[in-house]
Design an enzyme around this catalytic site. Structure first.
Site, PDB file in Angstrom:
ATOM      1  N   SER A 174      54.139  84.152  66.547  1.00  0.00           N
ATOM      2  CA  SER A 174      53.946  84.220  65.099  1.00  0.00           C
ATOM      3  C   SER A 174      52.490  84.029  64.696  1.00  0.00           C
ATOM      4  O   SER A 174      52.067  84.510  63.640  1.00  0.00           O
ATOM      5  CB  SER A 174      54.816  83.166  64.408  1.00  0.00           C
ATOM      6  OG  SER A 174      54.549  81.882  64.921  1.00  0.00           O
ATOM      7  N   ASP A 419      53.637  72.219  57.798  1.00  0.00           N
ATOM      8  CA  ASP A 419      53.398  73.165  58.892  1.00  0.00           C
ATOM      9  C   ASP A 419      51.915  73.117  59.250  1.00  0.00           C
ATOM     10  O   ASP A 419      51.071  73.654  58.526  1.00  0.00           O
ATOM     11  CB  ASP A 419      53.802  74.575  58.461  1.00  0.00           C
ATOM     12  CG  ASP A 419      53.614  75.613  59.562  1.00  0.00           C
ATOM     13  OD1 ASP A 419      53.005  75.285  60.602  1.00  0.00           O
ATOM     14  OD2 ASP A 419      54.059  76.769  59.381  1.00  0.00           O
ATOM     15  N   HIS A 422      50.753  77.070  61.653  1.00  0.00           N
ATOM     16  CA  HIS A 422      50.372  78.360  61.084  1.00  0.00           C
ATOM     17  C   HIS A 422      49.248  78.187  60.069  1.00  0.00           C
ATOM     18  O   HIS A 422      49.005  77.088  59.569  1.00  0.00           O
ATOM     19  CB  HIS A 422      51.587  79.031  60.447  1.00  0.00           C
ATOM     20  CG  HIS A 422      52.685  79.316  61.429  1.00  0.00           C
ATOM     21  ND1 HIS A 422      53.739  78.447  61.632  1.00  0.00           N
ATOM     22  CD2 HIS A 422      52.872  80.343  62.291  1.00  0.00           C
ATOM     23  CE1 HIS A 422      54.538  78.931  62.567  1.00  0.00           C
ATOM     24  NE2 HIS A 422      54.032  80.085  62.996  1.00  0.00           N
TER      25      HIS A 422
END
Length: 440
Positions: A174, A419, A422
């Site tokens: 990702s 998070d 990311h």
């Protein structure tokens, strides 16, 4: 040694009588030139020694400063007027002579991102931080400045010309998908609506630029090798099994690509031993062995390297490897004992010696050793150190999980829900692509 030969050519004359003033005059200009030359060489040598950083002194290169002193005095371009050309002695970027690893983040509010998460229609909600409520914007105005050279600004028009008639494919997890979306957004604003399209797939997504007969693609392979968690994803890492001897399921999609950009890191770092399998998944639970992460990673990356060496023609295809994207889940790394991971961080780390626990040097060493033994040249996009400083640029609580935005209750508990893996877009992955296209 011209001066020595001149003295030796007439020893008898020198011994017979002292030279007259008239005889010395022809030699004075020559001696002056020689003395000046030695003085210049001494000055140049001293300046060169101070130029090398501690990291580059072991990689001595001939005259890396491509530009002449006069070039540094030219009137800077409009986009570079914030720099003082008389104080900036870095040379123009040359991938063979300049490392982007050593440098600093410089804040410049006049630098505007080429896109926003509202102007670009191709961003996932996961990385659309402003859309998700992030109000501070400083994280979008930091520019990476290498110590030794000037990294060229990303130019969308030039990038599209470099991509004309080519396929560029990002392969990985990702984070690699974020780099793909970043690049798509960095160029799509220049392309007329009827000349661009995006087709998303479970594994393979393709952005097509019709006018240039080019594509920017992403292929999902978080381990590069085949795993039982490629799709659908298995959330519990203890249930994941890797076929460390095979990339065949994925690699059939990597052929006939002009520019391949690989990465694999964060999925390996689960903290559990890696269940590794040889042969078919039909062997099930009985066929695997468990290995510590560095061993399993080494086996998997060697399988990938063997495929590259056996299937890639370096005269046709360029191969890149994006080094590990660091995570920032331990605020004690940068001195915040009571911090909540990367939550509420608004500035990069300034300490050049910083190296957090979210970047595993052992894994980086594995990649380096394997790549340097390969027959096909692989270029590193070395983003680890520069990204490690950017504790301020993660999506934090301004993201989604399980396809849904964080609830107010989850946002109020950043220690468990922020998070810090990311990155917000626009943001740090734009710099990764700036480095990629500097190499192209």
């Amino acid at each position: 040694m011209p001066s020595m030969s001149l003295l030796a050519s007439s020893p008898s004359g020198l011994m017979a009588k002292p030279p007259s003033v008239a005889r010395l005059k022809p030699h004075l200009p020559f001696l002056t030139v020689v003395l000046c030359a030695f003085a210049f060489l001494a000055l140049f040598y001293t300046e060169r020694i101070t130029f090398f950083s501690s990291a580059s002194i072991f990689k001595l290169k001939s005259c890396p400063r491509k530009s002449t002193p006069f070039k540094t005095r030219e009137k800077p371009k409009a986009e570079e007027q914030w720099r003082d050309p008389l104080m900036d002695d870095r040379f123009e970027f040359d991938p063979e002579e300049c490392s982007v690893v050593n440098g600093k983040w410089v804040f410049n509010r006049s630098i505007k991102p080429l896109y926003t998460d509202e102007s670009c229609p191709y961003l996932d909600r996961q990385v659309s931080c402003v859309k998700n409520g992030r109000e501070d914007s400083d994280y979008r105005h930091w520019e990476w400045q290498p110590d030794e050279c000037r990294l060229p600004r990303f130019n969308a028009e030039i990038a599209l010309k470099k991509l004309r008639g080519k396929r560029l494919m990002f392969v990985g997890d990702s984070l690699q998908r974020g780099q793909w979306q970043s690049l798509v957004c960095m160029v799509e604003w220049m392309i007329p609506e009827d000349q661009k399209s995006l087709k998303r797939g479970r594994f393979h997504s393709v952005f097509t630029i019709k006018e240039y007969k080019a594509t920017i693609e992403f292929y999902w392979a978080p381990f590069l090798v085949h795993s039982n968690s490629d799709n659908p994803i298995i959330g519990d890492p203890r249930q994941r099994i890797l076929r460390v001897d095979s990339v065949a399921n994925h690699s059939k999609h990597w052929t006939n690509v002009d520019i391949l950009v690989f990465n694999t890191y964060v999925w390996w770092m689960s903290g559990v031993r890696i269940k590794s399998l040889w042969g078919s998944f039909e062997n099930g639970e009985e066929g695997y062995e468990e290995f510590d992460t560095p061993i399993a990673y080494t086996m998997g990356l060697k399988t990938w390297a063997n495929w590259v060496d056996s299937n890639v023609n370096p005269n046709i295809t360029r191969v890149f490897f994006t080094t590990m994207s660091p995570t920032h889940t331990r605020s004690m790394d940068w001195g915040r004992v009571n911090g909540s991971k990367c939550f509420n961080e608004t500035k990069p780390i300034k300490n050049k010696k910083f190296w957090g626990s979210g970047a595993d040097k052992g894994i980086m060493s594995v990649v380096s050793k394997i790549v340097h033994k390969m027959k096909v040249p692989v270029t590193f996009i070395n983003i680890t150190q520069l990204s490690d400083y950017r504790i301020d640029a993660h999506s934090s609580i301004f993201t989604e999980t399980g396809g849904k935005l964080l609830t107010p209750e989850q946002k109020a508990d950043p220690l468990h829900h922020a998070d810090c893996i990311h990155w917000c877009l626009p943001g740090v992955p734009d710099t990764w692509n700036q480095i990629l296209f500097a190499h192209l």
